[in-house]
Design a protein around this motif. Structure first.
Motif, PDB file in Angstrom:
ATOM      1  N   ASP A   1       5.106 -30.278   2.879  1.00  0.00           N
ATOM      2  CA  ASP A   1       5.735 -31.490   3.399  1.00  0.00           C
ATOM      3  C   ASP A   1       5.924 -31.376   4.902  1.00  0.00           C
ATOM      4  N   ASP A   2       5.826 -32.512   5.591  1.00  0.00           N
ATOM      5  CA  ASP A   2       5.906 -32.521   7.054  1.00  0.00           C
ATOM      6  C   ASP A   2       7.174 -31.869   7.581  1.00  0.00           C
ATOM      7  N   ILE A   3       8.282 -32.059   6.898  1.00  0.00           N
ATOM      8  CA  ILE A   3       9.545 -31.533   7.425  1.00  0.00           C
ATOM      9  C   ILE A   3       9.519 -30.009   7.528  1.00  0.00           C
ATOM     10  N   TYR A   4       8.805 -29.353   6.617  1.00  0.00           N
ATOM     11  CA  TYR A   4       8.738 -27.891   6.652  1.00  0.00           C
ATOM     12  C   TYR A   4       7.669 -27.392   7.623  1.00  0.00           C
ATOM     13  N   LYS A   5       6.787 -28.284   8.055  1.00  0.00           N
ATOM     14  CA  LYS A   5       5.770 -27.908   9.039  1.00  0.00           C
ATOM     15  C   LYS A   5       6.252 -28.116  10.465  1.00  0.00           C
ATOM     16  N   ASN A   6       7.384 -28.785  10.622  1.00  0.00           N
ATOM     17  CA  ASN A   6       7.799 -29.183  11.964  1.00  0.00           C
ATOM     18  C   ASN A   6       9.149 -28.608  12.356  1.00  0.00           C
ATOM     19  N   SER A   7       9.461 -27.414  11.855  1.00  0.00           N
ATOM     20  CA  SER A   7      10.682 -26.723  12.282  1.00  0.00           C
ATOM     21  C   SER A   7      10.277 -25.623  13.257  1.00  0.00           C
ATOM     22  N   ILE A   8      10.537 -24.370  12.938  1.00  0.00           N
ATOM     23  CA  ILE A   8      10.143 -23.250  13.803  1.00  0.00           C
ATOM     24  C   ILE A   8       9.137 -22.380  13.068  1.00  0.00           C
ATOM     25  N   GLY A   9       8.488 -21.471  13.813  1.00  0.00           N
ATOM     26  CA  GLY A   9       7.606 -20.499  13.193  1.00  0.00           C
ATOM     27  C   GLY A   9       8.430 -19.454  12.460  1.00  0.00           C
ATOM     28  N   PHE A  10       8.079 -19.192  11.191  1.00  0.00           N
ATOM     29  CA  PHE A  10       8.930 -18.330  10.357  1.00  0.00           C
ATOM     30  C   PHE A  10       8.078 -17.767   9.225  1.00  0.00           C
ATOM     31  N   PHE A  11       8.574 -16.693   8.606  1.00  0.00           N
ATOM     32  CA  PHE A  11       7.833 -16.040   7.519  1.00  0.00           C
ATOM     33  C   PHE A  11       8.828 -15.483   6.510  1.00  0.00           C
ATOM     34  N   ILE A  12       8.512 -15.646   5.213  1.00  0.00           N
ATOM     35  CA  ILE A  12       9.377 -15.123   4.145  1.00  0.00           C
ATOM     36  C   ILE A  12       8.504 -14.492   3.063  1.00  0.00           C
ATOM     37  N   ALA A  13       8.892 -13.302   2.622  1.00  0.00           N
ATOM     38  CA  ALA A  13       8.240 -12.640   1.488  1.00  0.00           C
ATOM     39  C   ALA A  13       9.310 -12.077   0.566  1.00  0.00           C
ATOM     40  N   LYS A  14       8.984 -11.995  -0.722  1.00  0.00           N
ATOM     41  CA  LYS A  14       9.938 -11.532  -1.718  1.00  0.00           C
ATOM     42  C   LYS A  14       9.298 -10.455  -2.592  1.00  0.00           C
ATOM     43  N   PHE A  15      10.037  -9.388  -2.846  1.00  0.00           N
ATOM     44  CA  PHE A  15       9.557  -8.255  -3.640  1.00  0.00           C
ATOM     45  C   PHE A  15      10.539  -7.927  -4.763  1.00  0.00           C
ATOM     46  N   ILE A  16      10.010  -7.317  -5.829  1.00  0.00           N
ATOM     47  CA  ILE A  16      10.838  -6.721  -6.865  1.00  0.00           C
ATOM     48  C   ILE A  16      10.483  -5.237  -6.933  1.00  0.00           C
ATOM     49  N   LYS A  17      11.494  -4.396  -7.030  1.00  0.00           N
ATOM     50  CA  LYS A  17      11.293  -2.942  -7.118  1.00  0.00           C
ATOM     51  C   LYS A  17      11.102  -2.542  -8.577  1.00  0.00           C
ATOM     52  N   LYS A  18       9.969  -1.913  -8.858  1.00  0.00           N
ATOM     53  CA  LYS A  18       9.648  -1.467 -10.210  1.00  0.00           C
ATOM     54  C   LYS A  18       9.786   0.037 -10.363  1.00  0.00           C
TER      55      LYS A  18
ATOM     56  N   GLU B   1       0.823  -1.212   0.000  1.00  0.00           N
ATOM     57  CA  GLU B   1       0.000   0.000   0.000  1.00  0.00           C
ATOM     58  C   GLU B   1       0.860   1.266   0.000  1.00  0.00           C
ATOM     59  N   LYS B   2       1.899   1.248   0.813  1.00  0.00           N
ATOM     60  CA  LYS B   2       2.744   2.432   0.997  1.00  0.00           C
ATOM     61  C   LYS B   2       3.706   2.633  -0.173  1.00  0.00           C
ATOM     62  N   HIS B   3       4.123   1.551  -0.792  1.00  0.00           N
ATOM     63  CA  HIS B   3       5.141   1.622  -1.851  1.00  0.00           C
ATOM     64  C   HIS B   3       4.642   0.866  -3.084  1.00  0.00           C
ATOM     65  N   PRO B   4       3.846   1.506  -3.915  1.00  0.00           N
ATOM     66  CA  PRO B   4       3.282   0.834  -5.098  1.00  0.00           C
ATOM     67  C   PRO B   4       4.340   0.389  -6.105  1.00  0.00           C
ATOM     68  N   ASN B   5       5.574   0.900  -5.962  1.00  0.00           N
ATOM     69  CA  ASN B   5       6.648   0.445  -6.857  1.00  0.00           C
ATOM     70  C   ASN B   5       7.226  -0.901  -6.427  1.00  0.00           C
ATOM     71  N   MET B   6       6.778  -1.444  -5.280  1.00  0.00           N
ATOM     72  CA  MET B   6       7.241  -2.749  -4.811  1.00  0.00           C
ATOM     73  C   MET B   6       6.219  -3.819  -5.194  1.00  0.00           C
ATOM     74  N   GLN B   7       6.661  -4.772  -5.969  1.00  0.00           N
ATOM     75  CA  GLN B   7       5.785  -5.833  -6.469  1.00  0.00           C
ATOM     76  C   GLN B   7       6.075  -7.128  -5.704  1.00  0.00           C
ATOM     77  N   LEU B   8       5.040  -7.709  -5.128  1.00  0.00           N
ATOM     78  CA  LEU B   8       5.181  -8.998  -4.453  1.00  0.00           C
ATOM     79  C   LEU B   8       5.301 -10.096  -5.495  1.00  0.00           C
ATOM     80  N   VAL B   9       6.297 -10.973  -5.327  1.00  0.00           N
ATOM     81  CA  VAL B   9       6.505 -12.086  -6.262  1.00  0.00           C
ATOM     82  C   VAL B   9       6.650 -13.374  -5.452  1.00  0.00           C
TER      83      VAL B   9
END
Length: 415
Positions: A398-415, A352-360
């Motif tokens: 897959d179970d292995i990725y559900k049973n590690s720690i709580g985590f979050f990842i997002a990726k953007f491209i600057k336009k 919302e704040k940075h319309p030049n940032m595209q979520l990919v």
């Protein structure tokens, strides 16, 4: 759902993950030989499953259900941080010991308990009456006078753990020469795969200490990217430098600098902070966060006020990251927490704040999608990845990725 997440956070992951330094030689046989030695100590014939998830990620599962030990007659109290480390497969180091019975003898079997109330007085001789949790059994390697009576901070292994209550193998990096492998949570390794550092790219790691993700990026680029690592204090920078030296990495420059102010409107070269606008091909913002994804969580004293403070820091860091990033450059954002405010709602704020940032798509997409109804559309939710116990029809995990720690990842491209 809240009860499910709370229960999940209180449990220990079912495996230990190591990142392998691709710049050095690695032989998985050393690890299997070490586990073989542990199997003899425990009196069992099999060893835990051990395999390479990728060439730079080694997974070791916990001992089978039938591997158990009878409790001993002696109970040792350790602090909560130590108890968590024991459940994750560490020995008990001397600073973590709070109470030890006077009757305990060297090399005697002892049971280890975590002080959940955080009320145990260091050096206590009588049985502790507060809430405690059994975390494992091991052999005593230090006596009371070494732990409590010499007037200085004790050091070294106080209890050589035989079997944690979690049944994870007791294992660390010391099996290999320094810098060859690194204990690292699986989602933290995934961050490196998402950023995908390549030779000759200019990369900024904004909040780099202790340098675990920094070294991964350097190794992925075959030590040929141009990486700048920042953190606020010289102490943190020294820790990064030590990590880089151990891993044999030379392509990283480190600076003690506040990343909120890492850019300048002036022109110039990418030599030292602050950097000119649009300087970097890629930026990693592994942001300071509330850390509520760590497992197991045996106790937590974070306040609502503290929780609210993180988003303001993260937003300032985002502003700086966007200014430092080149047009068409990639920004990867990650946290080791589970709150909506620091994850999905932070992504929504950026868009919302940075319309030049595209979520990919934050590929490889190994965690689950983002949570619904917290600011992101289904199309956007499928682009991010949240590691946790949730089941979501948008993406099977897959179970292995559900049973590690709580985590979050997002990726953007600057336009």
């Amino acid at each position: 759902m809240l009860n499910k997440i709370t229960k999940w956070l209180s449990e220990t992951p079912d495996f230990t993950s190591f990142r392998i330094n691709r710049l050095k030689e690695f032989d998985i046989k050393n690890m299997k030989d070490h586990l073989e030695t542990q199997s003899h100590e425990l009196g069992v014939k099999q060893i835990p499953n051990t395999y390479l998830l990728k060439e730079d990620c080694l997974i070791i599962e916990k001992w089978p259900e039938n591997v158990i030990l009878e409790k001993s007659k002696n109970g040792v109290i350790v602090d909560v941080s130590c108890a968590i480390a024991v459940l994750r497969g560490a020995h008990v180091f001397a600073p973590g010991v709070l109470a030890l019975p006077t009757s305990c003898k060297l090399n005697e079997r002892v049971d280890v308990y975590g002080d959940l109330d955080r009320q145990c007085k260091r050096g206590l001789k009588v049985p502790y009456e507060g809430r405690k949790m059994y975390v494992g059994t091991g052999y005593l390697k230090m006596q009371r006078y070494q732990l409590f009576d010499n007037g200085v901070q004790p050091s070294g292994i106080a209890i050589h753990m035989l079997l944690p209550a979690s049944r994870l193998p007791v294992i660390n990096e010391s099996i290999y020469p320094e810098g060859h492998i690194l204990l690292q949570n699986l989602p933290s390794i995934v961050v490196g795969w998402v950023l995908n550092a390549k030779p000759d790219e200019h990369i900024l790691d904004m909040c780099a200490a202790p340098g675990n993700k920094t070294t991964h990026l350097a190794e992925m680029s075959n030590n040929q990217a141009h990486i700048i690592a920042l953190d606020k204090t010289k102490q943190k920078i020294d820790r990064i430098s030590k990590n880089l030296d151990a891993h044999g990495i030379t392509c990283v420059k480190v600076f003690p600098f506040n990343s909120e102010k890492c850019y300048t409107d002036s022109e110039g070269e990418i030599n030292e902070p602050p950097f000119p606008l649009n300087s970097f091909d890629k930026v990693l913002l592994d942001a300071p966060c509330s850390g509520l994804g760590q497992r197991p969580q045996l106790a937590n004293n974070i306040t609502p006020k503290m929780l609210q403070s993180y988003k303001h820091v993260q937003r300032k860091l985002f502003e700086a990251a966007i200014k430092a990033l080149k047009v068409d450059g990639i920004l990867v954002y990650s946290t080791c927490t589970i709150t909506e405010e620091e994850n999905e709602r932070m992504v929504a704020w950026v868009l919302e704040k940075h319309p030049n940032m595209q979520l990919v798509p934050a590929e490889p997409l190994l965690g689950g999608p983002g949570l619904p109804n917290v600011g992101l559309s289904n199309e956007q939710r499928i682009m991010v990845q949240r590691f946790g116990p949730e089941n979501d029809p948008l993406r099977q995990v897959d179970d292995i990725y559900k049973n590690s720690i709580g985590f979050f990842i997002a990726k953007f491209i600057k336009k």
